[in-house]
Write a protein that holds these residues in place. Structure first.
Motif, PDB file in Angstrom:
ATOM      1  N   UNK A   1       5.164  -6.954  -9.443  1.00  0.00           N
ATOM      2  CA  UNK A   1       6.092  -6.496  -8.415  1.00  0.00           C
ATOM      3  C   UNK A   1       6.623  -5.109  -8.745  1.00  0.00           C
ATOM      4  N   UNK A   2       7.078  -4.422  -7.723  1.00  0.00           N
ATOM      5  CA  UNK A   2       7.710  -3.121  -7.901  1.00  0.00           C
ATOM      6  C   UNK A   2       9.155  -3.327  -8.331  1.00  0.00           C
ATOM      7  N   UNK A   3       9.597  -2.565  -9.310  1.00  0.00           N
ATOM      8  CA  UNK A   3      10.983  -2.598  -9.762  1.00  0.00           C
ATOM      9  C   UNK A   3      11.623  -1.276  -9.357  1.00  0.00           C
TER      10      UNK A   3
ATOM     11  N   UNK B   1      -7.789   4.266 -12.488  1.00  0.00           N
ATOM     12  CA  UNK B   1      -7.174   4.612 -11.209  1.00  0.00           C
ATOM     13  C   UNK B   1      -6.856   6.102 -11.264  1.00  0.00           C
ATOM     14  N   UNK B   2      -7.661   6.917 -10.569  1.00  0.00           N
ATOM     15  CA  UNK B   2      -7.514   8.374 -10.663  1.00  0.00           C
ATOM     16  C   UNK B   2      -7.140   9.040  -9.337  1.00  0.00           C
ATOM     17  N   UNK B   3      -7.326   8.328  -8.235  1.00  0.00           N
ATOM     18  CA  UNK B   3      -7.052   8.906  -6.915  1.00  0.00           C
ATOM     19  C   UNK B   3      -6.184   7.947  -6.112  1.00  0.00           C
ATOM     20  N   UNK B   4      -5.658   8.440  -5.021  1.00  0.00           N
ATOM     21  CA  UNK B   4      -4.873   7.584  -4.115  1.00  0.00           C
ATOM     22  C   UNK B   4      -5.735   6.430  -3.627  1.00  0.00           C
ATOM     23  N   UNK B   5      -6.989   6.698  -3.338  1.00  0.00           N
ATOM     24  CA  UNK B   5      -7.897   5.631  -2.890  1.00  0.00           C
ATOM     25  C   UNK B   5      -8.084   4.581  -3.986  1.00  0.00           C
ATOM     26  N   UNK B   6      -8.222   5.023  -5.236  1.00  0.00           N
ATOM     27  CA  UNK B   6      -8.308   4.076  -6.358  1.00  0.00           C
ATOM     28  C   UNK B   6      -7.049   3.211  -6.431  1.00  0.00           C
ATOM     29  N   UNK B   7      -5.893   3.833  -6.225  1.00  0.00           N
ATOM     30  CA  UNK B   7      -4.625   3.100  -6.281  1.00  0.00           C
ATOM     31  C   UNK B   7      -4.546   2.062  -5.159  1.00  0.00           C
ATOM     32  N   UNK B   8      -4.993   2.431  -3.973  1.00  0.00           N
ATOM     33  CA  UNK B   8      -5.006   1.484  -2.854  1.00  0.00           C
ATOM     34  C   UNK B   8      -5.933   0.307  -3.167  1.00  0.00           C
ATOM     35  N   UNK B   9      -7.107   0.596  -3.722  1.00  0.00           N
ATOM     36  CA  UNK B   9      -8.029  -0.478  -4.115  1.00  0.00           C
ATOM     37  C   UNK B   9      -7.420  -1.357  -5.197  1.00  0.00           C
ATOM     38  N   UNK B  10      -6.750  -0.742  -6.157  1.00  0.00           N
ATOM     39  CA  UNK B  10      -6.098  -1.501  -7.227  1.00  0.00           C
ATOM     40  C   UNK B  10      -5.024  -2.427  -6.651  1.00  0.00           C
ATOM     41  N   UNK B  11      -4.201  -1.910  -5.764  1.00  0.00           N
ATOM     42  CA  UNK B  11      -3.153  -2.726  -5.146  1.00  0.00           C
ATOM     43  C   UNK B  11      -3.753  -3.870  -4.322  1.00  0.00           C
TER      44      UNK B  11
ATOM     45  N   UNK C   1       0.805  -1.228   0.000  1.00  0.00           N
ATOM     46  CA  UNK C   1       0.000   0.000   0.000  1.00  0.00           C
ATOM     47  C   UNK C   1       0.836   1.276   0.000  1.00  0.00           C
ATOM     48  N   UNK C   2       2.081   1.197   0.455  1.00  0.00           N
ATOM     49  CA  UNK C   2       2.946   2.380   0.431  1.00  0.00           C
ATOM     50  C   UNK C   2       3.317   2.794  -1.002  1.00  0.00           C
ATOM     51  N   UNK C   3       3.008   1.939  -1.971  1.00  0.00           N
ATOM     52  CA  UNK C   3       3.313   2.227  -3.369  1.00  0.00           C
ATOM     53  C   UNK C   3       2.159   2.897  -4.109  1.00  0.00           C
ATOM     54  N   UNK C   4       1.136   3.309  -3.391  1.00  0.00           N
ATOM     55  CA  UNK C   4      -0.068   3.864  -4.019  1.00  0.00           C
ATOM     56  C   UNK C   4       0.236   5.065  -4.912  1.00  0.00           C
ATOM     57  N   UNK C   5       1.058   5.994  -4.474  1.00  0.00           N
ATOM     58  CA  UNK C   5       1.356   7.181  -5.284  1.00  0.00           C
ATOM     59  C   UNK C   5       2.075   6.803  -6.578  1.00  0.00           C
ATOM     60  N   UNK C   6       3.012   5.865  -6.469  1.00  0.00           N
ATOM     61  CA  UNK C   6       3.715   5.409  -7.663  1.00  0.00           C
ATOM     62  C   UNK C   6       2.744   4.749  -8.644  1.00  0.00           C
ATOM     63  N   UNK C   7       1.877   3.893  -8.152  1.00  0.00           N
ATOM     64  CA  UNK C   7       0.900   3.200  -9.006  1.00  0.00           C
ATOM     65  C   UNK C   7      -0.036   4.212  -9.663  1.00  0.00           C
ATOM     66  N   UNK C   8      -0.466   5.201  -8.921  1.00  0.00           N
ATOM     67  CA  UNK C   8      -1.315   6.259  -9.471  1.00  0.00           C
ATOM     68  C   UNK C   8      -0.610   6.939 -10.654  1.00  0.00           C
ATOM     69  N   UNK C   9       0.660   7.245 -10.472  1.00  0.00           N
ATOM     70  CA  UNK C   9       1.458   7.895 -11.526  1.00  0.00           C
ATOM     71  C   UNK C   9       1.648   6.956 -12.726  1.00  0.00           C
ATOM     72  N   UNK C  10       2.074   5.725 -12.486  1.00  0.00           N
ATOM     73  CA  UNK C  10       2.368   4.790 -13.571  1.00  0.00           C
ATOM     74  C   UNK C  10       1.122   4.440 -14.387  1.00  0.00           C
ATOM     75  N   UNK C  11       0.014   4.155 -13.723  1.00  0.00           N
ATOM     76  CA  UNK C  11      -1.198   3.722 -14.419  1.00  0.00           C
ATOM     77  C   UNK C  11      -1.878   4.844 -15.191  1.00  0.00           C
ATOM     78  N   UNK C  12      -1.458   6.088 -14.960  1.00  0.00           N
ATOM     79  CA  UNK C  12      -1.999   7.214 -15.709  1.00  0.00           C
ATOM     80  C   UNK C  12      -0.998   7.792 -16.702  1.00  0.00           C
ATOM     81  N   UNK C  13       0.145   7.129 -16.835  1.00  0.00           N
ATOM     82  CA  UNK C  13       1.121   7.551 -17.831  1.00  0.00           C
ATOM     83  C   UNK C  13       0.540   7.297 -19.222  1.00  0.00           C
TER      84      UNK C  13
END
Length: 169
Positions: free
Chosen positions: A67-69, A41-51, A17-29
């Protein structure tokens, strides 16, 4: 955080869950949206749900997932790579996505090779699949360079994709 493996330049660990901000950024690239699709995935909450419902559920249900690289020796997250188990496919498939500033440097190949080797050696997987958008030439080249062969096409989520297969000897 569970360590998965390391390469010469990378550390690969399970997402949490600590990767939520990164996932938010990557999935909207823009390249993620173009080649992989919009995960909504548009918000931090969306990213947490996705993870929670994606990679973390996959670890629990299958023992593997995306996995996170990170750059080795740093906490710089550059992408994700791992195995997915989709109901639509007979075997697990290799997936990866990297931020644009880290593309073209061999990181995706390095991570994919390490995780593919781990799938064969540690998990005994003899067949691993991969799917790509038909216009994702870089991804198709990467897959072919690490031993995948184009098998045909596969519809996933309403889109036609190229289906690749890797078979261990």
């Amino acid at each position: 955080m569970r360590h998965v493996c390391e390469t010469e330049r990378l550390t690969i660990r399970q997402l949490d869950l600590s990767d939520a901000e990164f996932i938010l950024h990557l999935l909207n690239d823009e390249s993620f949206l173009r080649y992989i699709g919009d995960k909504k995935v548009r918000t931090r909450e969306d990213a947490i749900n996705h993870l929670t419902n994606g990679p973390m559920a996959s670890y629990k249900n299958h023992g593997f997932g995306l996995n996170l690289v990170q750059l080795k020796g740093e906490s710089t997250a550059i992408g994700m790579c791992g195995l997915l188990k989709r109901e639509e496919l007979d075997y697990p498939d290799l997936g990866y996505a990297f931020l644009p500033e880290f593309c073209g440097k061999g990181y995706a190949r390095e991570a994919a090779e390490a995780l593919l080797k781990q799938a064969v050696v540690k998990r005994g997987m003899q067949t691993v699949l991969a799917v790509t958008a038909p216009n994702n030439l870089r991804s198709m080249h990467l897959l072919e360079s690490i031993g995948f062969n184009l098998k045909g096409t596969q519809e996933l989520y309403g889109l036609e994709n190229n289906l690749f297969e890797y078979r261990s000897l």
